[in-house]
Design a protein around this motif. Sequence first.
Motif, mmCIF file in Angstrom:
data_model
loop_
_atom_site.group_PDB
_atom_site.id
_atom_site.type_symbol
_atom_site.label_atom_id
_atom_site.label_comp_id
_atom_site.label_asym_id
_atom_site.label_seq_id
_atom_site.Cartn_x
_atom_site.Cartn_y
_atom_site.Cartn_z
ATOM 1 N N SER A 164 0.643 -1.363 -0.026
ATOM 2 C CA SER A 164 -0.107 0.122 0.075
ATOM 3 C C SER A 164 1.014 1.552 -0.158
ATOM 4 C CB SER A 164 -0.854 0.105 1.386
ATOM 5 O OG SER A 164 -1.634 1.234 1.325
ATOM 6 N N ILE A 165 0.307 2.260 -0.684
ATOM 7 C CA ILE A 165 1.187 3.587 -0.571
ATOM 8 C C ILE A 165 0.486 4.486 0.479
ATOM 9 C CG2 ILE A 165 2.200 3.554 -2.724
ATOM 10 C CD1 ILE A 165 -0.069 5.066 -4.012
ATOM 11 N N ASP A 166 -0.609 4.013 1.327
ATOM 12 C CA ASP A 166 -1.116 4.849 2.545
ATOM 13 C C ASP A 166 -1.896 6.070 1.989
ATOM 14 O OD1 ASP A 166 0.086 2.307 3.976
ATOM 15 O OD2 ASP A 166 2.022 3.603 4.020
ATOM 16 N N GLY A 167 -2.775 6.176 1.179
ATOM 17 C CA GLY A 167 -3.448 7.308 0.860
ATOM 18 C C GLY A 167 -2.434 8.444 0.252
ATOM 19 N N ALA A 191 -4.060 18.218 -4.958
ATOM 20 C CA ALA A 191 -3.269 17.298 -4.578
ATOM 21 C C ALA A 191 -2.569 17.635 -3.102
ATOM 22 C CB ALA A 191 -2.416 16.374 -5.288
ATOM 23 N N ALA A 192 -1.917 18.707 -3.120
ATOM 24 C CA ALA A 192 -1.291 19.290 -2.089
ATOM 25 C C ALA A 192 -2.137 19.563 -0.743
ATOM 26 C CB ALA A 192 -0.342 20.506 -2.195
ATOM 27 N N GLY A 193 -3.236 19.976 -1.249
ATOM 28 C CA GLY A 193 -4.380 20.159 -0.148
ATOM 29 C C GLY A 193 -4.834 18.977 0.292
ATOM 30 N N LEU A 194 -4.837 17.958 -0.213
ATOM 31 C CA LEU A 194 -4.988 16.570 0.600
ATOM 32 C C LEU A 194 -3.983 16.052 1.546
ATOM 33 C CD1 LEU A 194 -5.966 14.565 -2.711
ATOM 34 C CD2 LEU A 194 -7.625 15.508 -0.992
ATOM 35 N N VAL A 195 -2.765 16.773 1.398
ATOM 36 C CA VAL A 195 -1.684 16.557 2.332
ATOM 37 C C VAL A 195 -1.707 17.381 3.214
ATOM 38 C CG1 VAL A 195 0.756 15.831 2.578
ATOM 39 C CG2 VAL A 195 -0.545 15.073 0.571
ATOM 40 N N SER A 196 -1.548 18.901 3.088
ATOM 41 C CA SER A 196 -1.454 20.202 3.909
ATOM 42 C C SER A 196 -2.689 20.853 3.632
ATOM 43 C CB SER A 196 -0.247 20.530 3.392
ATOM 44 O OG SER A 196 0.944 19.875 3.450
ATOM 45 N N ILE A 246 3.860 13.243 -2.113
ATOM 46 C CA ILE A 246 2.924 13.235 -3.515
ATOM 47 C C ILE A 246 3.602 12.584 -4.584
ATOM 48 C CG2 ILE A 246 1.768 14.508 -5.329
ATOM 49 C CD1 ILE A 246 1.284 16.614 -2.972
ATOM 50 N N ALA A 247 3.204 11.746 -5.362
ATOM 51 C CA ALA A 247 3.726 11.051 -6.885
ATOM 52 C C ALA A 247 3.063 11.756 -7.853
ATOM 53 C CB ALA A 247 3.753 9.696 -6.658
ATOM 54 N N VAL A 248 4.184 12.120 -8.708
ATOM 55 C CA VAL A 248 3.597 12.631 -10.209
ATOM 56 C C VAL A 248 4.019 11.538 -10.972
ATOM 57 C CG1 VAL A 248 3.700 14.425 -11.928
ATOM 58 C CG2 VAL A 248 3.841 15.118 -9.608
ATOM 59 N N VAL A 249 3.176 10.935 -11.920
ATOM 60 C CA VAL A 249 3.338 9.862 -13.059
ATOM 61 C C VAL A 249 3.306 10.590 -14.184
ATOM 62 C CG1 VAL A 249 2.772 7.854 -13.734
ATOM 63 C CG2 VAL A 249 2.723 7.961 -11.323
ATOM 64 N N ALA A 250 4.116 10.606 -15.413
ATOM 65 C CA ALA A 250 3.911 11.188 -16.898
ATOM 66 C C ALA A 250 5.076 10.306 -17.617
ATOM 67 C CB ALA A 250 4.193 12.521 -16.698
ATOM 68 N N GLN A 251 4.561 10.059 -18.901
ATOM 69 C CA GLN A 251 5.570 9.647 -19.556
ATOM 70 C C GLN A 251 6.521 10.689 -19.969
ATOM 71 O OE1 GLN A 251 3.939 9.125 -23.582
ATOM 72 N NE2 GLN A 251 2.696 10.828 -23.137
ATOM 73 N N GLY A 252 7.783 10.354 -20.475
ATOM 74 C CA GLY A 252 8.757 11.355 -20.899
ATOM 75 C C GLY A 252 8.431 12.293 -22.143
ATOM 76 N N ALA A 287 -4.849 3.424 -7.388
ATOM 77 C CA ALA A 287 -6.099 3.127 -6.584
ATOM 78 C C ALA A 287 -5.878 1.670 -5.981
ATOM 79 C CB ALA A 287 -7.494 3.282 -7.319
ATOM 80 N N LEU A 288 -5.428 0.710 -6.973
ATOM 81 C CA LEU A 288 -5.353 -0.427 -6.360
ATOM 82 C C LEU A 288 -4.230 -0.556 -5.188
ATOM 83 C CD1 LEU A 288 -5.158 -3.796 -6.764
ATOM 84 C CD2 LEU A 288 -3.150 -3.291 -8.190
ATOM 85 N N LEU A 289 -3.250 0.326 -5.146
ATOM 86 C CA LEU A 289 -2.165 0.302 -4.158
ATOM 87 C C LEU A 289 -2.569 1.183 -2.763
ATOM 88 C CD1 LEU A 289 0.846 0.575 -6.220
ATOM 89 C CD2 LEU A 289 0.021 -1.588 -4.873
ATOM 90 N N GLY A 290 -4.060 1.688 -2.880
ATOM 91 C CA GLY A 290 -4.240 2.352 -1.697
ATOM 92 C C GLY A 290 -4.039 3.809 -1.636
ATOM 93 N N GLY A 291 -3.703 4.291 -2.894
ATOM 94 C CA GLY A 291 -3.454 5.782 -3.154
ATOM 95 C C GLY A 291 -4.941 6.539 -3.310
ATOM 96 N N ILE A 292 -4.761 7.754 -3.553
ATOM 97 C CA ILE A 292 -5.610 8.638 -4.056
ATOM 98 C C ILE A 292 -5.198 9.100 -5.539
ATOM 99 C CG2 ILE A 292 -6.911 10.734 -3.858
ATOM 100 C CD1 ILE A 292 -5.942 10.724 -0.506
ATOM 101 N N PRO A 293 -6.115 8.433 -6.457
ATOM 102 C CA PRO A 293 -5.723 8.569 -7.986
ATOM 103 C C PRO A 293 -6.148 10.268 -8.291
ATOM 104 C CG PRO A 293 -7.655 7.297 -7.854
ATOM 105 C CD PRO A 293 -6.978 7.674 -6.420
ATOM 106 N N VAL A 294 -5.455 10.981 -8.826
ATOM 107 C CA VAL A 294 -5.804 12.276 -9.408
ATOM 108 C C VAL A 294 -5.617 12.605 -10.793
ATOM 109 C CG1 VAL A 294 -5.368 14.823 -9.002
ATOM 110 C CG2 VAL A 294 -4.911 13.265 -7.286
#
Length: 378
Positions: A124-127, A371-376, A216-222, A247-254
């Motif tokens: 899990s990535i714990d939210g 996304a930052a507001g979800l954490v802070s 927070i993680a940001v996912v994108a192709q190069g 979502a599968l890993l328990g994160g919040i998909p944005v």
Amino acid sequence: MIHWRTGTVAGIRSSRPGLTEVDADLDRPLPGTDVERIRAIAYTEATGTPQVGDTVLLNVSALAKRLGTGGFGLIVALPERLPADPAPGPGHLVKDRYSPLQTMVLGVDDQESEHHGILAAAESIDGMPVLVADLHSALPAIVAGIRAVDPTLRVAYILTDGAALPAAFSQAVAGLTAAGWITGSISTGQSWGADYEAVTIHTGLLAAKHVLGADIAVVAQGPGNLGTGTKYGFSGLVVGEHLNAAALLGGIPVGVLRMSNADARGRHFGISHHTLTALAEVARPGVRVPVPDFATLAEADRAAMDPDPQVIAEAVAAQLPQLRGHELVDVDLTGLWSALQDSPVGLSTMGRRLPADAAAFLAAAAAGRYAAGLVSPA
């Protein structure tokens, strides 16, 4: 089919970690032209570092096809000065597998990695919020939006293998790393050369959380998005799958909306069909989708934008019902124009810079702010 040339390094244009750009004189002109001097890049971990006077073997296919992002010659080898063999060490993950330039790396999830035990146990990535974008150009704008809320948040960038495979090709990643805007990077799938290597997007996300300690993680192709003008034939379609992984890993998909107020192609004006297809047809319901509220822009900021991003408001309103399976969230844009202007790297998408396609960057920054507001939370 590959267009090959040999050449000679005539000058060094620039260098950054993992990449050197040169001017190279070709043994014969590019196909159908009289061009004999080109810009070329060497991935120095693979080829060694070119020097003036070196003979180089070049792949010039992108130049022969007159591509945009790919408009460089690629140095395949320095045949008269091959680099020494790497020192013995751990790692048996092969990236760019079975191509002539396959490279062997130590994966963060490799059995030989010091982090293997952590990743073997982690499920899990714990939210953790995971922002997934279609275009690489969204990355600095997303991070600008995050920092507008809390510059102390730890942001990891996860490079997927939909476009440029070597991480060193990205000027944005190099600049954001040097500025301390991202904590670290992870190359997944066939991509390689980031701070950490991972086999899949799933272990990349787990490593972001449990190895890099990202908030927070940001996912994108190069760089180098591929599209064909067909509904499903574009490299960004995997945005939906990457949101599903989060979502599968328990994160919040944005989901980061790819928007444009300047693209002349109707399929990309307003919300791009790339985003609509990936979110509506591939991503599972429940993705958080930040929607920029252009009405909240300050008049002074709006005056600097040409065209005004408000021109897409009607188009966007008509498109949003396609995303009704997800959670749409309006985001106030106050202060984000200034945050974008503070970026330590240039902002450009499809050749258009910040004032010319403000909607593209404001949409990405809005996603970062959310996304930052979800954490802070404020």
